[in-house]
Design a protein around this motif. Structure first.
Motif, short mmCIF file in Angstrom:
data_model
loop_
_atom_site.label_atom_id
_atom_site.label_comp_id
_atom_site.label_asym_id
_atom_site.label_seq_id
_atom_site.Cartn_x
_atom_site.Cartn_y
_atom_site.Cartn_z
N GLN A 1 0.84 -1.21 0.00
CA GLN A 1 0.00 0.00 0.00
C GLN A 1 0.87 1.25 0.00
N GLU A 2 1.96 1.18 0.76
CA GLU A 2 2.86 2.34 0.78
C GLU A 2 3.53 2.51 -0.59
N LEU A 3 3.93 1.39 -1.19
CA LEU A 3 4.56 1.47 -2.52
C LEU A 3 3.55 1.91 -3.57
N ASP A 4 2.30 1.52 -3.36
CA ASP A 4 1.23 1.75 -4.34
C ASP A 4 1.52 1.03 -5.67
N CYS A 5 2.22 -0.12 -5.57
CA CYS A 5 2.46 -0.91 -6.80
C CYS A 5 1.15 -1.58 -7.20
N ASP A 6 1.06 -1.92 -8.47
CA ASP A 6 -0.16 -2.56 -8.97
C ASP A 6 -0.09 -4.07 -8.82
N PHE A 7 1.14 -4.61 -8.94
CA PHE A 7 1.38 -6.04 -8.74
C PHE A 7 2.70 -6.18 -7.98
N TYR A 8 2.77 -7.19 -7.12
CA TYR A 8 4.02 -7.48 -6.41
C TYR A 8 4.16 -9.00 -6.38
N VAL A 9 5.34 -9.53 -6.67
CA VAL A 9 5.51 -10.99 -6.73
C VAL A 9 6.70 -11.42 -5.87
N PHE A 10 6.58 -12.60 -5.27
CA PHE A 10 7.74 -13.19 -4.59
C PHE A 10 7.62 -14.70 -4.54
N SER A 11 8.73 -15.36 -4.21
CA SER A 11 8.80 -16.83 -4.16
C SER A 11 8.92 -17.28 -2.71
N GLY A 12 8.16 -18.33 -2.35
CA GLY A 12 8.22 -18.84 -0.98
C GLY A 12 9.59 -19.37 -0.58
N HIS A 13 10.27 -20.02 -1.53
CA HIS A 13 11.53 -20.69 -1.15
C HIS A 13 12.65 -19.71 -0.83
N LYS A 14 12.47 -18.44 -1.19
CA LYS A 14 13.50 -17.44 -0.83
C LYS A 14 13.18 -16.74 0.49
N VAL A 15 11.98 -16.98 1.02
CA VAL A 15 11.64 -16.41 2.34
C VAL A 15 11.56 -17.52 3.38
N TYR A 16 12.44 -18.52 3.23
CA TYR A 16 12.58 -19.58 4.23
C TYR A 16 11.40 -20.55 4.21
N GLY A 17 10.61 -20.51 3.13
CA GLY A 17 9.49 -21.43 2.97
C GLY A 17 9.82 -22.51 1.95
N PRO A 18 8.84 -23.35 1.63
CA PRO A 18 9.07 -24.46 0.68
C PRO A 18 9.24 -23.98 -0.76
N THR A 19 9.77 -24.84 -1.60
CA THR A 19 9.81 -24.56 -3.04
C THR A 19 8.43 -24.82 -3.64
N GLY A 20 8.22 -24.29 -4.84
CA GLY A 20 6.98 -24.58 -5.56
C GLY A 20 5.78 -23.81 -5.09
N VAL A 21 6.01 -22.75 -4.32
CA VAL A 21 4.89 -21.90 -3.91
C VAL A 21 5.39 -20.46 -3.81
N GLY A 22 4.51 -19.53 -4.11
CA GLY A 22 4.85 -18.12 -4.02
C GLY A 22 3.56 -17.34 -4.13
N ALA A 23 3.68 -16.03 -4.23
CA ALA A 23 2.46 -15.24 -4.26
C ALA A 23 2.56 -14.10 -5.25
N LEU A 24 1.38 -13.82 -5.82
CA LEU A 24 1.19 -12.60 -6.62
C LEU A 24 0.20 -11.74 -5.86
N TYR A 25 0.61 -10.49 -5.57
CA TYR A 25 -0.37 -9.51 -5.09
C TYR A 25 -0.77 -8.68 -6.31
N GLY A 26 -2.07 -8.45 -6.45
CA GLY A 26 -2.54 -7.54 -7.50
C GLY A 26 -3.66 -6.69 -6.94
N LYS A 27 -3.74 -5.45 -7.36
CA LYS A 27 -4.86 -4.62 -6.91
C LYS A 27 -6.16 -5.24 -7.42
N ALA A 28 -7.13 -5.36 -6.55
CA ALA A 28 -8.41 -5.99 -6.94
C ALA A 28 -9.01 -5.28 -8.14
N SER A 29 -8.83 -3.95 -8.19
CA SER A 29 -9.42 -3.18 -9.30
C SER A 29 -8.87 -3.63 -10.66
#
Ligand code: C6P
Length: 420
Positions: free
Chosen positions: A227-255
């Protein structure tokens, strides 16, 4: 599930960062490699997993394994609840306004491909332009290049200076009425540069272009607030944040997400199907066809709990201290050239040694139990810009220590001796 490090933190006061306690949370860090204690400095490739993540994944398979969103039976409900609870953890981790703005994906690569295929295909046409930067990972170059080839659009590239910082005055000049999208890396995996993404997003928005931020190397190391960045999409990978491989997240503005066509078709992403017509599910499920990586999502939730309990600000401060120390120590080594000396940097030390191929550096360090990555780091244009075929890269994580930097320096002196 309170990690040992957090217990230690509570005992020692809120500001103490007890790296030895943190290390005890990661079973792999106590193993030997080639008869030497493991020194793991390849965190940009993937991070090690704390016991709480390993436990969460194994508990799911041991006690809860079931498909989600489908069954009325007990296990399916428990698994669905755990998987959806993890989505809310991701939402809070990124400070996204709505849980339906978090789409589970396989990782940063898939998230970018989703946006390119869905948003890109419907908004970029012949003669339009997409802006990326000169320091992108291949996963934020190739999908856009494929789209531009398909549509007859043009890829514009923000140049980078000799320190590895993007040239913002040149960035501003790239905009014109044909600019349809900007896609930027938050932290460069090859150089460590932290880009001023907030400022760059503001610039893009002034020109009416939405922005995707590739946070694969930022989410593990810096506090992220979409919200502070006000980016429209933000992506990251779980395995680089100390989580398992094969999972990650896309944030996108609902609009934006609500008007985007599905990326893949199949089960779970539909509301009704007939041979005449299919109607699609609500967000976020519309973008999640098929049985997902359920254990991965639950493990990612546990990883986010872990990182949040340690505190992203404190992790960033610890890694910054190591980066400063590592930069000083590496600078003492004769013939060593640091590639990437941006004023704003995260924990990446990319370098070459005069007359020695990076692959040889990596092989000799490995015999000392030290894991670094060598090669082009899936950022070939960065290598070309800095006039090197490859680098050796030590990348830091929340469990690394000054002693491990000392081990790296000793290992590099050994490399030099072998080749002298
Ligand atoms: N970089 C590295 O060693 P995936 O593979 O989808 O989890 O992440 C892709 C990706 C996207 N953007 C950036 C900035 C990245 O660093 C990566 C992955 C690893 O640097 C593997 S190539």
């Amino acid at each position: 599930m309170s990690p040992l490090a957090v217990v230690e933190k509570d005992r020692r006061g809120p500001s103490a960062y007890d790296v030895e306690a943190v290390r005890r949370d990661f079973p792999i860090l106590s193993r030997m490699v080639h008869g030497k204690p493991l020194v793991y400095l390849d965190n940009a490739a993937t991070t090690q997993k704390p016991q709480c993540v390993i436990d969460a994944v194994s508990r799911y398979y041991r006690e809860e394994n079931s498909n989600i969103h489908r069954g009325v039976h007990y296990l399916s409900e428990v698994a669905t609840e755990a998987y959806e609870a993890a989505r809310i953890k991701v939402q809070r981790f990124l400070n996204a306004p709505l849980f339906c703005e978090i789409i589970y994906v396989r990782g940063a690569t898939e998230a970018i491909n989703l946006v390119v295929s869905s948003y890109g295909r419907t908004h970029v046409g012949a003669g339009d332009e997409v802006i990326i930067s000169a320091i992108e990972h291949h996963s934020n170059i190739v999908p856009w290049q494929m789209l531009c080839e398909e549509k007859g659009a043009r890829l514009r590239v923000i140049p980078v200076n000799d320190r590895g910082e993007l040239m913002l005055e040149e960035y501003e000049k790239l905009f014109n009425p044909r600019t349809k999208f900007v896609s930027l890396v938050h932290v460069s995996n090859a150089l460590g540069t932290v880009n001023p993404v907030k400022e760059m997003i503001d610039t893009a928005h002034r020109h009416g272009a939405p922005v995707l931020v590739d946070g694969a190397q930022a989410a593990p190391h810096l506090p992220v607030d979409v919200q502070e960045l006000d980016c429209d999409f933000y992506v990251f990978s779980g395995h680089k944040v100390y989580g398992p491989t094969g999972v990650g997240a896309l944030y996108g503005k609902a609009s934006l997400l609500k008007d985007m066509p599905p990326y893949m078709g199949g089960g779970d992403m539909i509301r009704s199907v007939s041979f005449e017509k299919t109607t699609y599910n609500d967000l976020p499920h519309r973008f999640e066809a098929g049985t997902p990586n359920i254990a991965g999502g639950i493990g990612l939730g546990a990883a986010i709990d872990y990182v949040t309990a340690l505190g992203p600000e404190r992790i960033a401060a610890h890694e910054h201290d190591l980066l400063v120390y590592g930069t000083e120590r590496l600078s003492e080594i004769p013939g060593l050239r640091l590639i990437g000396t941006a004023r704003e940097k995260a924990g990446v030390l990319s370098f070459t040694l005069e007359g020695i191929h990076p692959h040889d550096i990596g092989t000799i360090l490995d015999r000392e139990g030290i894991a670094v990555r060598t090669g082009h780091h899936c950022a070939m244009p960065v290598m070309e810009r800095f006039g090197v075929p490859a680098t050796a890269r030590a990348s830091l994580g929340l469990y690394n220590t000054r002693q491990e930097i000392d081990a790296l320096v000793a290992g590099l002196h050994r490399v030099i001796r072998v080749f002298s």
